[in-house]
Design a protein around this motif. Structure first.
Motif, PDB file in Angstrom:
ATOM      1  N   ALA A 270      41.826  37.767  38.584  1.00  0.00           N
ATOM      2  CA  ALA A 270      41.009  38.975  38.754  1.00  0.00           C
ATOM      3  C   ALA A 270      40.397  39.389  37.419  1.00  0.00           C
ATOM      4  O   ALA A 270      39.223  39.775  37.350  1.00  0.00           O
ATOM      5  CB  ALA A 270      41.851  40.100  39.340  1.00  0.00           C
TER       6      ALA A 270
ATOM      7  N   HIS B 108      42.745  42.249  47.795  1.00  0.00           N
ATOM      8  CA  HIS B 108      42.069  41.678  46.641  1.00  0.00           C
ATOM      9  C   HIS B 108      43.112  41.141  45.681  1.00  0.00           C
ATOM     10  O   HIS B 108      44.270  41.594  45.689  1.00  0.00           O
ATOM     11  CB  HIS B 108      41.211  42.763  45.967  1.00  0.00           C
ATOM     12  N   TYR B 109      42.731  40.195  44.839  1.00  0.00           N
ATOM     13  CA  TYR B 109      43.680  39.634  43.887  1.00  0.00           C
ATOM     14  C   TYR B 109      44.314  40.720  43.013  1.00  0.00           C
ATOM     15  O   TYR B 109      45.463  40.599  42.600  1.00  0.00           O
ATOM     16  CB  TYR B 109      42.994  38.615  42.982  1.00  0.00           C
ATOM     17  N   SER B 110      43.572  41.772  42.722  1.00  0.00           N
ATOM     18  CA  SER B 110      44.090  42.847  41.875  1.00  0.00           C
ATOM     19  C   SER B 110      45.159  43.670  42.581  1.00  0.00           C
ATOM     20  O   SER B 110      45.823  44.498  41.953  1.00  0.00           O
ATOM     21  CB  SER B 110      42.947  43.766  41.430  1.00  0.00           C
TER      22      SER B 110
ATOM     23  N   MET C 190      36.027  38.252  46.750  1.00  0.00           N
ATOM     24  CA  MET C 190      36.427  39.360  47.629  1.00  0.00           C
ATOM     25  C   MET C 190      37.910  39.206  48.005  1.00  0.00           C
ATOM     26  O   MET C 190      38.767  39.237  47.142  1.00  0.00           O
ATOM     27  CB  MET C 190      35.501  39.466  48.824  1.00  0.00           C
ATOM     28  N   ILE C 191      38.223  38.968  49.293  1.00  0.00           N
ATOM     29  CA  ILE C 191      39.618  38.812  49.711  1.00  0.00           C
ATOM     30  C   ILE C 191      39.962  37.344  49.972  1.00  0.00           C
ATOM     31  O   ILE C 191      41.038  37.033  50.502  1.00  0.00           O
ATOM     32  CB  ILE C 191      39.936  39.646  50.968  1.00  0.00           C
TER      33      ILE C 191
ATOM     34  N   THR D  45      37.311  35.656  41.416  1.00  0.00           N
ATOM     35  CA  THR D  45      37.677  36.172  42.736  1.00  0.00           C
ATOM     36  C   THR D  45      36.513  36.017  43.701  1.00  0.00           C
ATOM     37  O   THR D  45      35.364  35.855  43.300  1.00  0.00           O
ATOM     38  CB  THR D  45      38.066  37.659  42.666  1.00  0.00           C
TER      39      THR D  45
END
Length: 261
Positions: free
Chosen positions: A34, A69-71, A41-42, A39
């Motif tokens: 991230a 999300h990766y975050s 998106m999802i 990334t």
């Protein structure tokens, strides 16, 4: 309630210590991606096999919860699945079929593939979409001499019948270009898979910039082979990417260490 708002089940103390360590490392890697902007998106995935000390002889691996999300990925909300995509840890999150089909066939069919990473970065997809593919024309691609495999595009990777062809295309090479699709790497450890992917990504970025100005200057075969032999970043005796990965995790920690939860 959104997927992000669903409280993650707290697994610390409820799973084997080695599985928890793997969860923390993988969650950290998602945050590193991230931070780097790798990334989609999802979408996309990084998967890590659960250590044998925790899973016995079974091939179980950890994957990101689909919808986050990766975050937002943490050690607790990672999902443990088997090779068939069955959720094993009671997670409230679903997984993306395109993730486990592609990743599970590599975990199962490629010896030593304990970590698998896949991205759709602009530079990666651009080079994957070139008829000529990766150009052996820069500092980074020269370090991947003989290490890059290619797999032809067969559509979204949700069909199990493609799996043997993916494994055959890889043929033991750790850097993989999925034609018309993106980049992939695998390794015996997560830091090694990261080092390979980072080098492949940089090679694509530099190639994209070079070709915007003109024809690349090729690196001779013997020089490229020498570069790959001289590069120590993939060598287990030199850490195999551990030092680089640790440095990036320290950056993530200064931003947001919630991945450890």
């Amino acid at each position: 309630m959104t997927a992000a708002a669903i409280p993650a089940r707290k697994l610390l103390g409820r799973v084997h210590a080695d599985e928890w360590a793997a969860r923390v490392q993988l969650a950290a890697c998602y945050r590193v991606f991230a931070m780097l902007g790798w990334t989609e998106m999802i979408y996309n995935h990084i998967t890590l096999r659960v250590p044998e000390s925790a899973a016995g002889g079974d091939k179980h691996f950890l994957i990101n919860p689909f919808g986050l999300h990766y975050s937002e990925v943490t050690a607790s909300n990672l999902v443990k699945i088997d090779l068939a995509g069955n959720i094993l840890d009671g997670s409230e999150h679903p997984i993306n079929p395109a993730g486990y089909v592609l990743h599970s066939c590599i975990h199962d069919g490629v010896p030593g593939a304990h970590c698998v990473m896949h991205t759709h970065t602009t530079a990666g997809v651009a080079v994957a979409s070139l008829a000529s593919g990766l150009s052996q024309s820069n500092f980074y691609s020269a370090q991947l001499h003989g290490m890059v495999a290619c797999h032809d595009f067969e559509g979204i990777t949700i069909r199990a019948e493609e799996s043997p062809r993916v494994v055959s295309s890889i043929a033991g090479r750790k850097a993989v270009i999925l034609r018309n699709h993106g980049l992939l790497s695998w390794g015996e450890t997560l830091p090694l898979a990261f080092a390979v992917l980072w080098t492949l990504q940089r090679a694509c970025e530099v190639q994209l910039a070079t070709q915007s100005m003109g024809a690349p200057l090729p690196v001779p075969e013997d020089i490229a082979a020498q570069c790959t032999r001289d590069s120590f970043q993939f060598d287990p005796r030199k850490g195999a990417g551990q030092d680089v990965f640790d440095a990036l995790v320290r950056q993530v920690d200064r931003i947001d260490a919630s991945y450890k939860n």
